[in-house]
Scaffold this motif. Structure first.
Motif, short mmCIF file in Angstrom:
data_model
loop_
_atom_site.label_atom_id
_atom_site.label_comp_id
_atom_site.label_asym_id
_atom_site.label_seq_id
_atom_site.Cartn_x
_atom_site.Cartn_y
_atom_site.Cartn_z
N GLN A 90 0.82 -1.21 0.00
CA GLN A 90 0.00 0.00 0.00
C GLN A 90 0.86 1.26 0.00
O GLN A 90 0.52 2.24 -0.65
N VAL A 91 1.97 1.25 0.70
CA VAL A 91 2.89 2.38 0.68
C VAL A 91 3.44 2.55 -0.74
O VAL A 91 3.53 3.66 -1.26
N HIS A 92 3.78 1.44 -1.38
CA HIS A 92 4.28 1.48 -2.76
C HIS A 92 3.25 2.13 -3.68
O HIS A 92 3.57 3.05 -4.45
N VAL A 93 2.01 1.67 -3.61
CA VAL A 93 0.94 2.21 -4.45
C VAL A 93 0.74 3.70 -4.16
O VAL A 93 0.58 4.51 -5.07
N THR A 94 0.77 4.07 -2.88
CA THR A 94 0.56 5.47 -2.50
C THR A 94 1.69 6.35 -3.01
O THR A 94 1.46 7.45 -3.52
N LEU A 95 2.92 5.89 -2.91
CA LEU A 95 4.05 6.64 -3.44
C LEU A 95 3.92 6.84 -4.94
O LEU A 95 4.09 7.95 -5.46
N VAL A 96 3.61 5.78 -5.67
CA VAL A 96 3.46 5.88 -7.12
C VAL A 96 2.34 6.86 -7.45
O VAL A 96 2.48 7.71 -8.34
N HIS A 97 1.23 6.77 -6.73
CA HIS A 97 0.08 7.64 -6.96
C HIS A 97 0.46 9.11 -6.78
O HIS A 97 0.17 9.95 -7.64
N GLU A 98 1.13 9.43 -5.69
CA GLU A 98 1.48 10.83 -5.41
C GLU A 98 2.58 11.34 -6.34
O GLU A 98 2.55 12.48 -6.78
N ILE A 99 3.54 10.50 -6.67
CA ILE A 99 4.58 10.89 -7.63
C ILE A 99 3.94 11.14 -9.00
O ILE A 99 4.34 12.07 -9.71
N ALA A 100 2.95 10.36 -9.35
CA ALA A 100 2.25 10.57 -10.63
C ALA A 100 1.63 11.96 -10.68
O ALA A 100 1.62 12.60 -11.74
N HIS A 101 1.10 12.44 -9.56
CA HIS A 101 0.55 13.80 -9.53
C HIS A 101 1.64 14.83 -9.83
O HIS A 101 1.39 15.83 -10.51
N PHE A 102 2.85 14.61 -9.35
CA PHE A 102 3.98 15.50 -9.66
C PHE A 102 4.17 15.58 -11.18
O PHE A 102 4.45 16.64 -11.73
N TYR A 103 4.01 14.44 -11.85
CA TYR A 103 4.18 14.39 -13.30
C TYR A 103 2.93 14.82 -14.08
O TYR A 103 2.90 14.75 -15.30
N GLY A 104 1.89 15.26 -13.35
CA GLY A 104 0.70 15.80 -14.01
C GLY A 104 -0.38 14.78 -14.31
O GLY A 104 -1.32 15.08 -15.05
N ILE A 105 -0.30 13.61 -13.76
CA ILE A 105 -1.31 12.58 -14.00
C ILE A 105 -2.39 12.74 -12.93
O ILE A 105 -2.11 12.67 -11.73
N ASP A 106 -3.64 12.94 -13.37
CA ASP A 106 -4.73 13.19 -12.41
C ASP A 106 -5.34 11.87 -11.91
O ASP A 106 -5.02 10.78 -12.40
N ASP A 107 -6.23 12.00 -10.93
CA ASP A 107 -6.85 10.82 -10.31
C ASP A 107 -7.61 9.97 -11.31
O ASP A 107 -7.55 8.73 -11.24
N ALA A 108 -8.32 10.59 -12.24
CA ALA A 108 -9.10 9.83 -13.22
C ALA A 108 -8.18 8.92 -14.04
O ALA A 108 -8.47 7.74 -14.25
N LYS A 109 -7.06 9.47 -14.51
CA LYS A 109 -6.11 8.68 -15.30
C LYS A 109 -5.46 7.59 -14.44
O LYS A 109 -5.27 6.46 -14.89
N LEU A 110 -5.15 7.92 -13.19
CA LEU A 110 -4.56 6.92 -12.29
C LEU A 110 -5.52 5.75 -12.05
O LEU A 110 -5.11 4.59 -12.04
N HIS A 111 -6.80 6.04 -11.87
CA HIS A 111 -7.79 4.99 -11.70
C HIS A 111 -7.88 4.13 -12.96
O HIS A 111 -7.94 2.90 -12.89
N GLU A 112 -7.84 4.79 -14.11
CA GLU A 112 -7.89 4.08 -15.39
C GLU A 112 -6.68 3.15 -15.53
O GLU A 112 -6.79 2.05 -16.07
N LEU A 113 -5.54 3.58 -15.01
CA LEU A 113 -4.31 2.78 -15.10
C LEU A 113 -4.18 1.75 -13.98
O LEU A 113 -3.24 0.98 -13.95
N GLY A 114 -5.14 1.76 -13.04
CA GLY A 114 -5.11 0.80 -11.94
C GLY A 114 -4.31 1.23 -10.73
O GLY A 114 -4.01 0.43 -9.86
N TRP A 115 -3.96 2.52 -10.64
CA TRP A 115 -3.19 3.04 -9.52
C TRP A 115 -4.02 3.93 -8.61
O TRP A 115 -3.48 4.67 -7.81
N GLY A 116 -5.32 3.90 -8.75
CA GLY A 116 -6.19 4.79 -7.98
C GLY A 116 -6.63 4.27 -6.67
O GLY A 116 -6.41 3.21 -6.23
#
Length: 116
Positions: A90-116
């Protein structure tokens, strides 16, 4: 729920950061990682938070900028995990999720990619 001290939890987060791919971390510029017990509202609903300006939305960015922050919340993460292995995942998933926001990936796209 498992019980881990603040120090043990911080070490687990550091270990998980070390496990992330270099190409994910190499682009992180002026970002600090922080562990807090809970979000400001005291809830257990939020596992992590990115506070900053995504790379895709930055205009001129340079010297003197305050660092972006990625915060992981210890108590909410502990509350949803039954084992240390589950917590690591869960920490791994959370880190990837928050780092993705740094790169401009929003929650909708993260959910679509399975990281939401």
């Amino acid at each position: 729920m498992i019980d881990l001290s603040a120090e043990e939890f911080e070490q687990l987060v550091a270990d998980e950061l070390d496990e992330l791919p270099d190409d994910m971390l190499d682009g992180l510029d002026n970002v600090v990682f922080v562990v807090e017990d809970r979000p400001e509202d005291g809830s257990l609903d939020l596992l992590g938070l990115y506070d900053g300006v995504a790379v895709t939305e930055r205009g001129q960015y340079g010297f003197g900028e305050m660092p972006d922050r990625i915060t992981l919340f210890r108590e909410p993460l502990l509350s949803i995990c039954d084992s240390v292995d589950e917590l690591r995942d869960q920490v791994h998933v959370t880190l990837v999720h928050e780092i993705a926001h740094f790169y401009g990936i929003d929650d909708a796209k993260l959910h679509e990619l399975g990281w939401g």
